[in-house]
Design an enzyme around this catalytic site. Structure first.
Site, PDB file in Angstrom:
ATOM      1  N   GLU A 261       0.870  -1.175   0.000  1.00 21.48           N
ATOM      2  CA  GLU A 261       0.000   0.000   0.000  1.00 21.48           C
ATOM      3  C   GLU A 261       0.905   1.221   0.000  1.00 21.48           C
ATOM      4  O   GLU A 261       1.408   1.638   1.046  1.00 21.48           O
ATOM      5  CB  GLU A 261      -0.921  -0.006   1.228  1.00 21.48           C
ATOM      6  N   CYS A 295      -2.833   8.693   2.834  1.00 20.89           N
ATOM      7  CA  CYS A 295      -2.554   8.162   1.493  1.00 20.89           C
ATOM      8  C   CYS A 295      -3.734   8.432   0.569  1.00 20.89           C
ATOM      9  O   CYS A 295      -3.571   8.467  -0.655  1.00 20.89           O
ATOM     10  CB  CYS A 295      -2.248   6.671   1.558  1.00 20.89           C
TER      11      CYS A 295
END
Length: 509
Positions: A261, A295
């Site tokens: 990720e 993010c």
């Protein structure tokens, strides 16, 4: 502070744990944790030595022998109890997340709620680790598939979500029968220790062995031990694209598995048919929430030329009303950046935008006054920019929102997809054709695509992750559990003959 005591945080904390106990001594290298609120020191944490790391791995391997043979619903029961324990400590842990990382208190509480939610999800999943039954071409044969745990799941998490992302991995991996070794961010080590203390209460209460939930603490070196270690078949890593490429290369070199990720450079397209007020509020939350350190933060805004000026003006109005300050105070909406390096990165990015010919429409200043002394506070920035500029192509972990215009939907989608990252995306429109196009195969190339919903705030029920240089990993909901297990195809011959597949004849006298 009372919440630190409630979480077992002291002056110097051991940073290595095999589940129910911390190992090592304080007479070695330490990490000092400082709050970004005012720069003051919170506590120290010892760094895991190589000897301690090997002890953790060996303990985890021993625990795996027992844990993998524990029925999955009973593993789910342990996770259920962890969820209950998190409920008891939600206020304290949420406050620590805010104090050590800097996100506002409501977001700190929300992060702990994510942990509770994933525990609930994992409990249900523990009774749904399904395999398929397939028809065999051979008479009196049965074919099916089943799923088995991999072993040790190595989890490397980042500072911006110091507890939630760990739980996305750990709770699903645990019900799947794996044991965990977690290295949290060296910028937020106390959050990791606090979570380990909470889990330890459940492990002790159920008389479980050491080694199921393990913790190591340190920087890059400790992470490299994990990625290079063949005893860890799976590494789930959250961080920068640069870091992810190194992890992927190292783990692939030993034919291990990864869940990555990595960076996000998330955009929202705003149509001329959008509800502009709804869009503006979602954009503001996505762009300035967690001070731009998610993010999934909204970084690029692609606006139809007919509504560019009205939306720009409305965003400036909203930004002017955003209260910046101590994230522990209830009226604060934007807290500090994590450290001075983050401030420097933001200022450098803004200078590069201006050097390219962009305009800072609002914000961008470093804030310094008596109330903010020692902290890392900035005013979120709105700037004009071109999508192909190098600085716009990169992810700056700070509250900078790049505004650009488009004329038609094909152009907007091209701009949207014209970056190397592919995590979260959104379009605001009341035109059903535009919305469906954005979600179609010729639309967003991201792992998450929304209509009239911002880029931030994903629910745990759906798989979380992105494409391209975001890494391709998936965590949390849906069928993400499969990444923590190995698939096995089984065939049983319950007849009295030995027919071969594909009708092959192989007679032996």
């Amino acid at each position: 502070m009372e919440f630190l005591k409630k979480l077992g945080i002291e002056g110097t904390n051991l940073g290595t744990s095999t589940g129910q106990k911390f190992i090592g001594s304080g007479a070695k290298e330490t990490i000092s944790s400082h709050t970004p609120i005012d720069g003051s020191q919170i506590a120290d944490t010892t760094v895991t030595t190589r000897e301690e790391y090997d002890q953790v791995v060996n303990t985890a391997l021993e625990a795996f022998e027992e844990w993998r043979m524990t029925p999955a619903p009973k593993r789910g029961e342990i996770v259920r109890q962890i969820g209950l324990e998190l409920r008891e400590h939600k206020e304290y842990l949420g406050r620590l997340v805010t104090y050590e990382m800097g996100k506002i208190y409501q977001e700190g509480l929300g992060e702990v709620q994510e942990m509770i939610d994933i525990c609930d999800f994992a409990v249900g999943q523990s009774r749904m680790l399904y395999g398929k039954t397939m028809p065999s071409e051979r008479p009196r044969h049965r074919m099916y598939e089943q799923w088995h745990p991999l072993g040790i799941t190595g989890i490397i998490s980042a500072f911006n979500f110091p507890v939630a992302v760990y739980s996305w991995n750990a709770m699903i991996a645990a019900v799947a029968g794996n044991v965990m070794i977690w290295k949290g961010s060296e910028k937020t080590p106390l959050c990791s220790i606090a979570v380990q203390n909470i889990i330890a209460k459940v492990l002790k209460r159920n008389d479980l062995p050491e080694g199921i939930f393990n913790l190591v603490t340190g920087g890059r070196e400790v992470g490299e031990w994990m990625t290079e270690d063949e005893r860890l078949p799976l590494i789930s890593a959250t961080g920068s694209i640069r870091m992810g490429k190194e992890v992927a290369k190292t783990v692939a070199g030993r034919l291990g598995k990864t869940i990555l990720e990595l960076g996000g450079n998330n955009a929202i397209i705003v149509s001329k048919d959008a509800d502009l007020e709804m869009a503006a509020r979602a954009i503001a939350f996505g762009a300035v929430g967690t001070c731009g350190q998610r993010c999934t933060s909204t970084r690029r805004l692609i606006i139809h030329k007919e509504v560019f000026n009205p939306l720009k003006e409305r965003l400036v109005e909203i930004y002017k009303e955003v209260n910046i300050g101590n994230p522990l105070k209830e009226d604060t909406l934007v807290g500090p950046l994590i450290d001075q390096q983050a401030i420097d990165n933001m200022q450098n990015a803004l200078q590069e935008v201006q050097d390219e010919g962009g305009e800072v429409i609002y914000g961008g200043e470093v804030l310094e006054n008596k109330q903010l002394d020692g902290g890392h506070y900035v005013r979120p920035a709105i700037v004009t920019a071109q999508n192909d500029w190098d600085i716009v192509q990169e992810e700056t972990f700070a509250p900078i929102l790049y505004l650009t215009q488009y004329s038609d939907l094909d152009e907007a989608i091209s701009l949207h997809n014209g970056v190397k990252q592919g995590l979260s995306s959104s379009i605001f429109t009341l035109n059903i054709r535009e919305g469906e196009t954005f979600l179609s195969a010729r639309g967003s190339d991201c792992g998450i695509a929304n209509v009239n919903v911002g880029t931030s705030g994903a629910e745990i029920g759906g798989a979380f992750g992105g494409e391209k240089e975001t890494g391709g990993g998936r965590e949390s909901g849906s069928d993400a559990w499969k990444a923590y297990m190995r698939r096995q195809t089984n065939t049983i011959n319950w007849g009295s003959e030995m027919p071969l597949a594909q009708g092959i004849e192989f007679d032996v006298d």
